[in-house]
Design an enzyme around this catalytic site. Structure first.
Site, short mmCIF file in Angstrom:
data_model
loop_
_atom_site.label_atom_id
_atom_site.label_comp_id
_atom_site.label_asym_id
_atom_site.label_seq_id
_atom_site.Cartn_x
_atom_site.Cartn_y
_atom_site.Cartn_z
N GLY A 111 0.83 -1.21 0.00
CA GLY A 111 0.00 0.00 0.00
C GLY A 111 0.86 1.25 0.00
CB THR A 126 -4.77 -1.21 0.11
OG1 THR A 126 -5.61 -0.90 1.22
CG2 THR A 126 -4.99 -0.15 -0.95
CG ASP A 141 -7.50 0.50 3.56
OD1 ASP A 141 -8.33 -0.30 4.00
OD2 ASP A 141 -6.41 0.75 4.12
N GLY A 179 -10.78 0.51 6.24
CA GLY A 179 -10.61 1.53 5.20
C GLY A 179 -9.70 2.67 5.58
NE ARG A 218 -27.80 -5.95 21.17
CZ ARG A 218 -28.52 -5.38 22.12
NH1 ARG A 218 -28.51 -4.07 22.27
NH2 ARG A 218 -29.28 -6.12 22.90
CE1 TYR A 257 -6.51 -6.89 11.15
CE2 TYR A 257 -7.82 -7.34 13.10
CZ TYR A 257 -6.82 -6.63 12.46
OH TYR A 257 -6.15 -5.64 13.13
O1 F6P Z 1 -4.75 -0.91 5.25
C1 F6P Z 1 -5.44 -2.11 5.39
C2 F6P Z 1 -6.05 -2.23 6.75
O2 F6P Z 1 -6.78 -3.43 6.81
C3 F6P Z 1 -6.91 -1.03 7.17
O3 F6P Z 1 -8.19 -1.05 6.58
C4 F6P Z 1 -6.89 -1.20 8.67
O4 F6P Z 1 -7.12 0.03 9.33
C5 F6P Z 1 -5.49 -1.68 8.93
O5 F6P Z 1 -5.04 -2.30 7.75
C6 F6P Z 1 -5.38 -2.63 10.08
O6 F6P Z 1 -4.05 -2.89 10.33
P1 F6P Z 1 -3.52 -3.99 11.34
O7 F6P Z 1 -3.38 -5.26 10.54
O8 F6P Z 1 -2.22 -3.48 11.80
O9 F6P Z 1 -4.52 -4.14 12.45
#
Ligand code: F6P
Length: 353
Positions: free
Chosen positions: A108, A131, A133, A176, A271, A277
């Site tokens: 990224g 990515t 994002d 994101g 809620r 992930y």
């Molecule tokens: O950049 C990809 C991403 O999944 C983002 O959407 C998220 O904020 C970040 O990585 C999470 O990172 P980590 O794997 O360090 O928790």
């Protein structure tokens, strides 16, 4: 010629498809010309230790991985080869020990910034944008995004049926970072009633009004919120800070913050589901497999043509490349007048402002 391939930053679906395409293209082109491809393990971390960590990428090693999520090479989103002079010197020694002429860095904006910085030790890189994002500058679509949108959309549809049964307000938080592409596209595809993005600060009373209106009619509301969203005049929600990482701030949890803000104003129960992930995992969609393959193939073409320090990109539907320097340290955000935002407003979606 010896070419290193690494995957850096958070993983996403389609990385293996790039590794496969770049490796097969280079092997096929370099047949009988002494071209070798090496997979560097765990991103730039594989070049930072006392000894480099890498393994040969041969045809059979990259066969059968097109559809697989994750990365066969491993990755790291905290490794910083530019940390200090000593680290940089170690990277230089490791690059020499491996005999690398060029590194294909799949990552990224963080990885592109590091790749750009490594020019100072003479390491030539070709970048491939990845990515979920979709926030890499000068690239309209990064692979991984389509799969993440599909996963988040599926989650929104599942949440809707339980929201309907219980007459609840359901908040679904997407990833994101500081860009709202994932929340916007999955919110539209998942028929969210309210979509909240980092680019448009939300006004709580506007959301309360929309939920109350729906309490009277449909009796349930779906809110899709990007992790980087924040209330007007308020702060972004930080999950943790990772010391030494080139980008130390990790976001997450704004969905819970919004629930606390909203609940006192509503009769319905509120809620929150934080998707987390699952959006980064799993098999890439056919679209991402094709895009990742196109990107990997083009990266190999750049290496072969000696067009280095460039990042593969997609602009107006065409594959091309731009100088990595133009992409480093910048992010592509959703313009507040983007046609998807205008369209969402026109069909009655609340954007929180
Ligand atoms: O950049 C990809 C991403 O999944 C983002 O959407 C998220 O904020 C970040 O990585 C999470 O990172 P980590 O794997 O360090 O928790």
């Amino acid at each position: 010629m010896r070419i290193g391939v690494l995957t850096g930053g958070g993983d996403c679906p389609g990385l293996n498809a790039v590794i496969r395409a770049v490796t097969k293209s280079l092997i096929q082109h370099g047949h009988g010309k002494g071209v070798e491809v090496l997979g560097i393990l765990d991103g730039f971390e594989g070049l930072m230790g006392d000894a480099p960590r890498a393994r040969p990428l041969v045809w059979d090693r990259v066969s059968g991985i097109l559809h697989m999520g994750g990365t066969i090479l491993g990755t790291s989103n905290s490794a910083n080869p530019l940390k200090d002079e000593a680290t940089l010197e170690q990277v230089r020694r490791n690059v020499r020990a491996l005999g690398l002429d060029v590194v294909v860095a799949i990552g990224g904006d963080g990885t592109m910034s590091l790749a750009h910085g490594l020019q100072q030790i003479g390491l030539a890189c070709v970048g491939v944008p990845k990515t979920i994002d979709n926030d890499i500058a000068l690239c309209e679509r990064s692979f991984g995004f389509d799969t993440a949108v599909a996963t988040a959309t599926d989650a929104l549809r599942r949440v809707e049926s339980t929201a309907n049964s219980h007459h609840r307000v359901m908040i679904v938080e997407t990833m994101g970072r500081h860009a709202g592409w994932l929340a916007l596209e999955s919110g539209i595809a998942g028929a969210a009633d309210v979509i909240l993005l980092p680019e448009i600060d939300y006004d709580l009373q506007t959301i309360v009004r929309r939920c109350r209106e729906r309490e009277r009619r449909q009796r349930y509301t779906i809110i899709c919120i990007g992790e980087g969203a924040k209330p007007r005049g308020g702060e972004i929600t930080v999950r943790e800070r990772v010391a030494d990482s080139p980008d130390p701030v990790r976001l997450g949890g704004v969905g819970h913050v919004l629930r606390q803000q909203l609940q006192p104003h509503l009769k319905s129960e509120v809620r929150t589901t934080v998707l987390g992930y699952v959006q980064r995992g799993g098999d890439p969609t056919p679209f991402d497999r094709v895009l990742a393959t196109r990107f990997g193939h083009h990266a190999a073409q750049l290496v072969i043509a000696g067009q280095l320090d460039r990042m593969v990109t997609l602009q107006d539907g065409r594959i091309g490349s731009v100088e990595i320097a133009r992409v480093a340290n910048t992010q592509r955000k959703v313009p507040p007048d983007h046609d998807l935002i205008t369209m969402a407003r026109d069909i009655g979606v609340c954007l929180g402002d």
